[in-house]
Scaffold this active site. Sequence first.
Site, PDB file in Angstrom:
ATOM      1  N   GLY A  38       0.819  -1.213   0.000  1.00  0.00           N
ATOM      2  CA  GLY A  38       0.000   0.000   0.000  1.00  0.00           C
ATOM      3  C   GLY A  38       0.842   1.247   0.000  1.00  0.00           C
ATOM      4  O   GLY A  38       2.022   1.218   0.378  1.00  0.00           O
ATOM      5  N   GLN A  74       2.817   9.902   1.509  1.00  0.00           N
ATOM      6  CA  GLN A  74       4.121   9.234   1.464  1.00  0.00           C
ATOM      7  C   GLN A  74       4.954   9.650   0.258  1.00  0.00           C
ATOM      8  O   GLN A  74       6.155   9.406   0.217  1.00  0.00           O
ATOM      9  CB  GLN A  74       3.954   7.708   1.454  1.00  0.00           C
ATOM     10  CG  GLN A  74       3.422   7.162   2.768  1.00  0.00           C
ATOM     11  CD  GLN A  74       3.336   5.660   2.725  1.00  0.00           C
ATOM     12  OE1 GLN A  74       2.365   5.107   2.205  1.00  0.00           O
ATOM     13  NE2 GLN A  74       4.351   4.984   3.232  1.00  0.00           N
ATOM     14  N   CYS A 126       6.115  -0.466   6.785  1.00  0.00           N
ATOM     15  CA  CYS A 126       5.728   0.753   6.084  1.00  0.00           C
ATOM     16  C   CYS A 126       6.906   1.235   5.242  1.00  0.00           C
ATOM     17  O   CYS A 126       8.042   1.242   5.721  1.00  0.00           O
ATOM     18  CB  CYS A 126       5.348   1.817   7.116  1.00  0.00           C
ATOM     19  SG  CYS A 126       4.845   3.377   6.395  1.00  0.00           S
ATOM     20  N   LEU A 127       6.610   1.626   4.019  1.00  0.00           N
ATOM     21  CA  LEU A 127       7.682   2.095   3.127  1.00  0.00           C
ATOM     22  C   LEU A 127       8.353   3.359   3.671  1.00  0.00           C
ATOM     23  O   LEU A 127       9.467   3.672   3.287  1.00  0.00           O
ATOM     24  CB  LEU A 127       7.124   2.361   1.722  1.00  0.00           C
ATOM     25  CG  LEU A 127       6.597   1.118   0.972  1.00  0.00           C
ATOM     26  CD1 LEU A 127       5.982   1.531  -0.352  1.00  0.00           C
ATOM     27  CD2 LEU A 127       7.698   0.090   0.764  1.00  0.00           C
ATOM     28  N   HIS A 164      -4.198   0.872   7.803  1.00  0.00           N
ATOM     29  CA  HIS A 164      -2.843   1.447   7.809  1.00  0.00           C
ATOM     30  C   HIS A 164      -2.768   2.682   6.908  1.00  0.00           C
ATOM     31  O   HIS A 164      -2.236   3.726   7.301  1.00  0.00           O
ATOM     32  CB  HIS A 164      -1.846   0.369   7.331  1.00  0.00           C
ATOM     33  CG  HIS A 164      -0.428   0.829   7.228  1.00  0.00           C
ATOM     34  ND1 HIS A 164       0.575   0.385   8.076  1.00  0.00           N
ATOM     35  CD2 HIS A 164       0.176   1.698   6.382  1.00  0.00           C
ATOM     36  CE1 HIS A 164       1.715   0.982   7.751  1.00  0.00           C
ATOM     37  NE2 HIS A 164       1.517   1.766   6.722  1.00  0.00           N
ATOM     38  N   GLU A 165      -3.319   2.572   5.699  1.00  0.00           N
ATOM     39  CA  GLU A 165      -3.206   3.673   4.737  1.00  0.00           C
ATOM     40  C   GLU A 165      -4.089   4.867   5.118  1.00  0.00           C
ATOM     41  O   GLU A 165      -3.684   6.015   4.944  1.00  0.00           O
ATOM     42  CB  GLU A 165      -3.537   3.194   3.317  1.00  0.00           C
ATOM     43  CG  GLU A 165      -2.639   2.089   2.765  1.00  0.00           C
ATOM     44  CD  GLU A 165      -1.154   2.367   2.887  1.00  0.00           C
ATOM     45  OE1 GLU A 165      -0.732   3.539   2.874  1.00  0.00           O
ATOM     46  OE2 GLU A 165      -0.388   1.389   3.015  1.00  0.00           O
ATOM     47  N   HIS A 204      -2.445   7.005   7.535  1.00  0.00           N
ATOM     48  CA  HIS A 204      -1.509   7.947   6.905  1.00  0.00           C
ATOM     49  C   HIS A 204      -2.213   9.262   6.547  1.00  0.00           C
ATOM     50  O   HIS A 204      -1.642  10.333   6.686  1.00  0.00           O
ATOM     51  CB  HIS A 204      -0.923   7.375   5.613  1.00  0.00           C
ATOM     52  CG  HIS A 204       0.298   6.527   5.819  1.00  0.00           C
ATOM     53  ND1 HIS A 204       1.450   6.993   6.400  1.00  0.00           N
ATOM     54  CD2 HIS A 204       0.556   5.241   5.487  1.00  0.00           C
ATOM     55  CE1 HIS A 204       2.360   6.021   6.435  1.00  0.00           C
ATOM     56  NE2 HIS A 204       1.844   4.940   5.882  1.00  0.00           N
TER      57      HIS A 204
HETATM   58 ZN    ZN Z   1       2.725   3.116   5.671  1.00  0.00          ZN
END
Ligand code: ZN
Length: 158
Positions: A46, A51, A89-90, A131-132, A135
């Site tokens: 995701g 991000q 997480c990226l 999760h997204e 963000h």
């Molecule tokens: Zn993330």
Amino acid sequence: MAVRKIMLAGEPVLKQVAEPVQKINREITTLLKDMRETMQEANGVGLAAPQVGVSLRVILIDAGEGPVEYINPVLSNFSEEKEDMTEGCLSIPGYVGIVERSTGVTVTYKDRRGKERLLRAKGLLAQALQHEVDHLDGVLYIEKAKSLYRESDLEEQD
Ligand code: ZN
């Protein structure tokens, strides 16, 4: 199309509450394409627009059936049932954590044509949506994690 730079924890944009998309114009379709390329290159499940430095309510998730775009996603009907799930997480490379998430959630969103959609998600998709969308509200999973590990410390078992 272009791979965009992924913002790492500590960047102010990751702490902001993102703005809803007002109009799905060229800027948004370009963002969606770039996010797709960026997520694929990074091998992610995701990606949220903040991000890549864009404070708009847009997320992209590939829970195994190809990437799906969610514009202005809103979550509701969180299941009572919760589970400890492993996530990364990226924006926080090299770490994984254990986060308690609802096993099911309903999402309403717009697709790129502006069509309103409604979906009941379970499992990995439900986890990724939570999760997204966090963000988009300026929340990183490490703030919710019960524990955090270095990825290199994870033991693998066949
Ligand atoms: Zn993330």
